[in-house]
Design a protein around this motif. Structure first.
Motif, PDB file in Angstrom:
ATOM      1  N   ALA A  19      -6.668  -8.403  -9.806  1.00  0.00           N
ATOM      2  CA  ALA A  19      -5.492  -7.687  -9.295  1.00  0.00           C
ATOM      3  C   ALA A  19      -5.926  -6.506  -8.428  1.00  0.00           C
ATOM      4  O   ALA A  19      -5.356  -6.275  -7.355  1.00  0.00           O
ATOM      5  N   VAL A  20      -6.939  -5.769  -8.874  1.00  0.00           N
ATOM      6  CA  VAL A  20      -7.463  -4.651  -8.076  1.00  0.00           C
ATOM      7  C   VAL A  20      -8.008  -5.177  -6.750  1.00  0.00           C
ATOM      8  O   VAL A  20      -7.719  -4.627  -5.676  1.00  0.00           O
ATOM      9  N   PHE A  21      -8.766  -6.253  -6.813  1.00  0.00           N
ATOM     10  CA  PHE A  21      -9.347  -6.831  -5.603  1.00  0.00           C
ATOM     11  C   PHE A  21      -8.251  -7.246  -4.609  1.00  0.00           C
ATOM     12  O   PHE A  21      -8.311  -6.902  -3.425  1.00  0.00           O
ATOM     13  N   PHE A  22      -7.235  -7.974  -5.089  1.00  0.00           N
ATOM     14  CA  PHE A  22      -6.167  -8.427  -4.194  1.00  0.00           C
ATOM     15  C   PHE A  22      -5.333  -7.262  -3.676  1.00  0.00           C
ATOM     16  O   PHE A  22      -4.854  -7.293  -2.541  1.00  0.00           O
ATOM     17  N   ASP A  23      -5.167  -6.218  -4.469  1.00  0.00           N
ATOM     18  CA  ASP A  23      -4.455  -5.037  -3.993  1.00  0.00           C
ATOM     19  C   ASP A  23      -5.227  -4.379  -2.853  1.00  0.00           C
ATOM     20  O   ASP A  23      -4.645  -3.996  -1.834  1.00  0.00           O
ATOM     21  N   THR A  26      -4.919  -6.809   0.263  1.00  0.00           N
ATOM     22  CA  THR A  26      -3.589  -6.793   0.895  1.00  0.00           C
ATOM     23  C   THR A  26      -3.279  -5.427   1.498  1.00  0.00           C
ATOM     24  O   THR A  26      -2.645  -5.349   2.545  1.00  0.00           O
ATOM     25  N   GLY A  27      -3.740  -4.352   0.860  1.00  0.00           N
ATOM     26  CA  GLY A  27      -3.535  -3.010   1.419  1.00  0.00           C
ATOM     27  C   GLY A  27      -4.269  -2.841   2.735  1.00  0.00           C
ATOM     28  O   GLY A  27      -3.745  -2.267   3.691  1.00  0.00           O
ATOM     29  N   PHE A  28      -5.492  -3.346   2.804  1.00  0.00           N
ATOM     30  CA  PHE A  28      -6.271  -3.252   4.036  1.00  0.00           C
ATOM     31  C   PHE A  28      -5.638  -4.082   5.141  1.00  0.00           C
ATOM     32  O   PHE A  28      -5.496  -3.620   6.284  1.00  0.00           O
ATOM     33  N   ILE A  29      -5.225  -5.302   4.816  1.00  0.00           N
ATOM     34  CA  ILE A  29      -4.581  -6.158   5.820  1.00  0.00           C
ATOM     35  C   ILE A  29      -3.272  -5.525   6.295  1.00  0.00           C
ATOM     36  O   ILE A  29      -2.955  -5.545   7.488  1.00  0.00           O
ATOM     37  N   LYS A  30      -2.517  -4.918   5.361  1.00  0.00           N
ATOM     38  CA  LYS A  30      -1.268  -4.239   5.734  1.00  0.00           C
ATOM     39  C   LYS A  30      -1.557  -3.100   6.706  1.00  0.00           C
ATOM     40  O   LYS A  30      -0.872  -2.938   7.710  1.00  0.00           O
ATOM     41  N   HIS A  49      -9.341   3.711  -7.162  1.00  0.00           N
ATOM     42  CA  HIS A  49      -9.495   2.413  -7.826  1.00  0.00           C
ATOM     43  C   HIS A  49     -10.768   2.392  -8.680  1.00  0.00           C
ATOM     44  O   HIS A  49     -10.763   1.873  -9.794  1.00  0.00           O
ATOM     45  N   ALA A  50     -11.854   2.937  -8.152  1.00  0.00           N
ATOM     46  CA  ALA A  50     -13.119   2.955  -8.891  1.00  0.00           C
ATOM     47  C   ALA A  50     -13.008   3.804 -10.154  1.00  0.00           C
ATOM     48  O   ALA A  50     -13.484   3.392 -11.225  1.00  0.00           O
ATOM     49  N   LEU A  51     -12.399   4.982 -10.044  1.00  0.00           N
ATOM     50  CA  LEU A  51     -12.243   5.847 -11.218  1.00  0.00           C
ATOM     51  C   LEU A  51     -11.368   5.193 -12.279  1.00  0.00           C
ATOM     52  O   LEU A  51     -11.662   5.276 -13.476  1.00  0.00           O
ATOM     53  N   LEU A  52     -10.310   4.540 -11.847  1.00  0.00           N
ATOM     54  CA  LEU A  52      -9.430   3.858 -12.793  1.00  0.00           C
ATOM     55  C   LEU A  52     -10.161   2.693 -13.462  1.00  0.00           C
ATOM     56  O   LEU A  52     -10.040   2.487 -14.674  1.00  0.00           O
ATOM     57  N   LEU A  53     -10.946   1.966 -12.699  1.00  0.00           N
ATOM     58  CA  LEU A  53     -11.721   0.862 -13.255  1.00  0.00           C
ATOM     59  C   LEU A  53     -12.721   1.373 -14.294  1.00  0.00           C
ATOM     60  O   LEU A  53     -12.840   0.809 -15.387  1.00  0.00           O
ATOM     61  N   PHE A  82       1.246  -2.874 -12.649  1.00  0.00           N
ATOM     62  CA  PHE A  82       1.249  -1.856 -11.594  1.00  0.00           C
ATOM     63  C   PHE A  82       0.605  -2.405 -10.315  1.00  0.00           C
ATOM     64  O   PHE A  82       1.148  -2.261  -9.216  1.00  0.00           O
ATOM     65  N   TYR A  83      -0.542  -3.057 -10.468  1.00  0.00           N
ATOM     66  CA  TYR A  83      -1.221  -3.631  -9.304  1.00  0.00           C
ATOM     67  C   TYR A  83      -0.465  -4.824  -8.731  1.00  0.00           C
ATOM     68  O   TYR A  83      -0.441  -5.009  -7.503  1.00  0.00           O
ATOM     69  N   LEU A  84       0.160  -5.630  -9.557  1.00  0.00           N
ATOM     70  CA  LEU A  84       0.946  -6.764  -9.051  1.00  0.00           C
ATOM     71  C   LEU A  84       2.119  -6.282  -8.209  1.00  0.00           C
ATOM     72  O   LEU A  84       2.419  -6.869  -7.163  1.00  0.00           O
ATOM     73  N   VAL A  85       2.769  -5.209  -8.639  1.00  0.00           N
ATOM     74  CA  VAL A  85       3.862  -4.628  -7.844  1.00  0.00           C
ATOM     75  C   VAL A  85       3.316  -4.166  -6.497  1.00  0.00           C
ATOM     76  O   VAL A  85       3.914  -4.425  -5.442  1.00  0.00           O
ATOM     77  N   SER A  86       2.182  -3.499  -6.506  1.00  0.00           N
ATOM     78  CA  SER A  86       1.574  -3.023  -5.262  1.00  0.00           C
ATOM     79  C   SER A  86       1.220  -4.186  -4.333  1.00  0.00           C
ATOM     80  O   SER A  86       1.426  -4.101  -3.114  1.00  0.00           O
ATOM     81  N   ILE A  87       0.712  -5.274  -4.897  1.00  0.00           N
ATOM     82  CA  ILE A  87       0.368  -6.455  -4.085  1.00  0.00           C
ATOM     83  C   ILE A  87       1.622  -7.028  -3.433  1.00  0.00           C
ATOM     84  O   ILE A  87       1.628  -7.337  -2.235  1.00  0.00           O
ATOM     85  N   VAL A  88       2.701  -7.163  -4.205  1.00  0.00           N
ATOM     86  CA  VAL A  88       3.950  -7.712  -3.654  1.00  0.00           C
ATOM     87  C   VAL A  88       4.514  -6.769  -2.586  1.00  0.00           C
ATOM     88  O   VAL A  88       5.001  -7.218  -1.549  1.00  0.00           O
ATOM     89  N   GLU A  89       4.437  -5.454  -2.810  1.00  0.00           N
ATOM     90  CA  GLU A  89       4.906  -4.497  -1.791  1.00  0.00           C
ATOM     91  C   GLU A  89       4.089  -4.635  -0.513  1.00  0.00           C
ATOM     92  O   GLU A  89       4.655  -4.656   0.590  1.00  0.00           O
ATOM     93  N   ASN A  90       2.767  -4.708  -0.641  1.00  0.00           N
ATOM     94  CA  ASN A  90       1.918  -4.886   0.541  1.00  0.00           C
ATOM     95  C   ASN A  90       2.284  -6.171   1.264  1.00  0.00           C
ATOM     96  O   ASN A  90       2.401  -6.194   2.495  1.00  0.00           O
TER      97      ASN A  90
END
Length: 121
Positions: A19-23, A26-30, A49-53, A82-90
């Protein structure tokens, strides 16, 4: 030490990592599609992302050690959602199709958000 090694076989950790990877992707592509790529914003995002991981990979086994594995799972599921929502938003902000019933529940894809965004430009 075995608790940390068992993270490699944990399905929730695997789902979270993907999920982190896809976020990130998709954020970069957006940002490329909106021509708003910013190295400072990107670097701070990667750091977040790194600190959260690191926090999750540290705290998750701790919950299990103190007999609160269910709390650790809930903690991890929250961040996966949380990350799935971010992916769908992106995804939606890139102009790709998102079902209307999903858009109603995601502020960044809602009519109200889009009205505010257009009004501010």
């Amino acid at each position: 030490m075995m608790k940390f090694q068992s993270l490699l076989d944990n399905k929730l950790i695997l789902i979270y990592t993907w999920a982190v990877f896809f976020d990130l992707v998709t954020g970069f592509i957006k940002s490329l599609s909106h021509k708003s790529t910013n190295s400072t914003k990107g670097l701070s995002g990667l750091l977040k992302h790194a600190l959260l991981l690191i926090a999750i990979l540290t705290l998750y086994p701790m919950f299990d050690l103190i007999g609160m594995g269910g709390m650790g799972d809930a903690f991890l599921i929250f961040y996966i959602l949380f990350y799935l929502v971010s992916i769908v938003e992106n995804w939606g902000q890139m102009g790709l199709p998102v079902p209307e019933w999903v858009k109603r529940y995601l502020y960044k894809l809602s009519d109200e958000y889009n009205k505010d965004d257009k009004g501010g430009k």
